[in-house]
Design a protein around this motif. Sequence first.
Motif, PDB file in Angstrom:
ATOM      1  N   UNK A 149     -46.196  32.868  21.963  1.00  8.11           N
ATOM      2  CA  UNK A 149     -46.558  32.183  20.720  1.00  8.11           C
ATOM      3  C   UNK A 149     -45.341  31.786  19.896  1.00  8.11           C
ATOM      4  N   UNK A 150     -44.158  31.751  20.539  1.00  4.72           N
ATOM      5  CA  UNK A 150     -42.930  31.411  19.809  1.00  4.72           C
ATOM      6  C   UNK A 150     -43.014  30.024  19.166  1.00  4.72           C
ATOM      7  N   UNK A 151     -43.493  28.982  19.872  1.00  4.75           N
ATOM      8  CA  UNK A 151     -43.580  27.659  19.217  1.00  4.75           C
ATOM      9  C   UNK A 151     -44.468  27.688  17.976  1.00  4.75           C
ATOM     10  N   UNK A 152     -45.585  28.399  18.044  1.00  2.00           N
ATOM     11  CA  UNK A 152     -46.486  28.488  16.893  1.00  2.00           C
ATOM     12  C   UNK A 152     -45.809  29.216  15.734  1.00  2.00           C
ATOM     13  N   UNK A 159     -38.721  31.965   9.595  1.00  6.46           N
ATOM     14  CA  UNK A 159     -38.037  32.982  10.397  1.00  6.46           C
ATOM     15  C   UNK A 159     -36.834  33.577   9.669  1.00  6.46           C
ATOM     16  N   UNK A 160     -36.269  32.847   8.698  1.00  4.64           N
ATOM     17  CA  UNK A 160     -35.098  33.381   7.980  1.00  4.64           C
ATOM     18  C   UNK A 160     -35.473  34.577   7.117  1.00  4.64           C
TER      19      UNK A 160
END
Length: 262
Positions: A149-152, A159-160
Amino acid sequence: AAFLCLLLRWKKTPFQREALRPHLKLLVLSGVIMSFNWITLFEAYNYTTVATATLCYYMAPVFVTLASPFLFHERLTARKLLCILTALCGMVFVSGVPQSGLPQAGEAKGILLALCSAVFYAGDISINKILDRVPTYERTMVQLAVAIMVPYILLTVDTSALTLTPLGAILLVIVGVFHTGWCYSLFFGSMAHLSAQTVVLFSYIDPIVAILLSALLLHEPLGWSGILGAVLVLGSTLISELPVGNKGKQAEQVSCKKAERR
């Protein structure tokens, strides 16, 4: 997925690529469905309560049971149907709805997401039943590798702002190795030896354990509703697995033979 790969190497079991190739499209589809199942369920928790989302999510076994006569030619006996209905009633009590009341209209988005998750979950169970001859470890490795699910996450999360503590890292490893890799291989592997309806009934134990752990570890109140639901769910599971009489067995065998001929 990496854990299962290491497990195969530790067992000195060769990776059976040839067994995967004829079913690669279904395996990839199953992994994609698994990914959307997780996404919609976790998003549902942002808009509604855990109890409501759980109740909606566990409509999935009902979908599988109703589809099993068409997909797997399994006879839907009166006892199985009654046990499913009893388990579903138990899930209503487990969710806490009778004790806390129905959700408000503003939770409609969460309910819809949870129902979508149930549809994806039912589809994943059905596909894995079809793939019962594919080796369990290889099958689960491909599915988990696809269900990334990284793209989602990159599209929806800043993420920062994410941080990872040492304890968080340890818990993530435990979830990935034990609760996902090993347990998924056991769950999908059991489908080769059980009917779809039996898998459905036993899957109801999952929320029972979740409710108990939430009470023990998170100190969330279980209440009379959760206790009654646990009795109904576990009781219906036990009754569904009790042996039937000779007449019932003969009728079920005749029905299965007719289904196979069709």
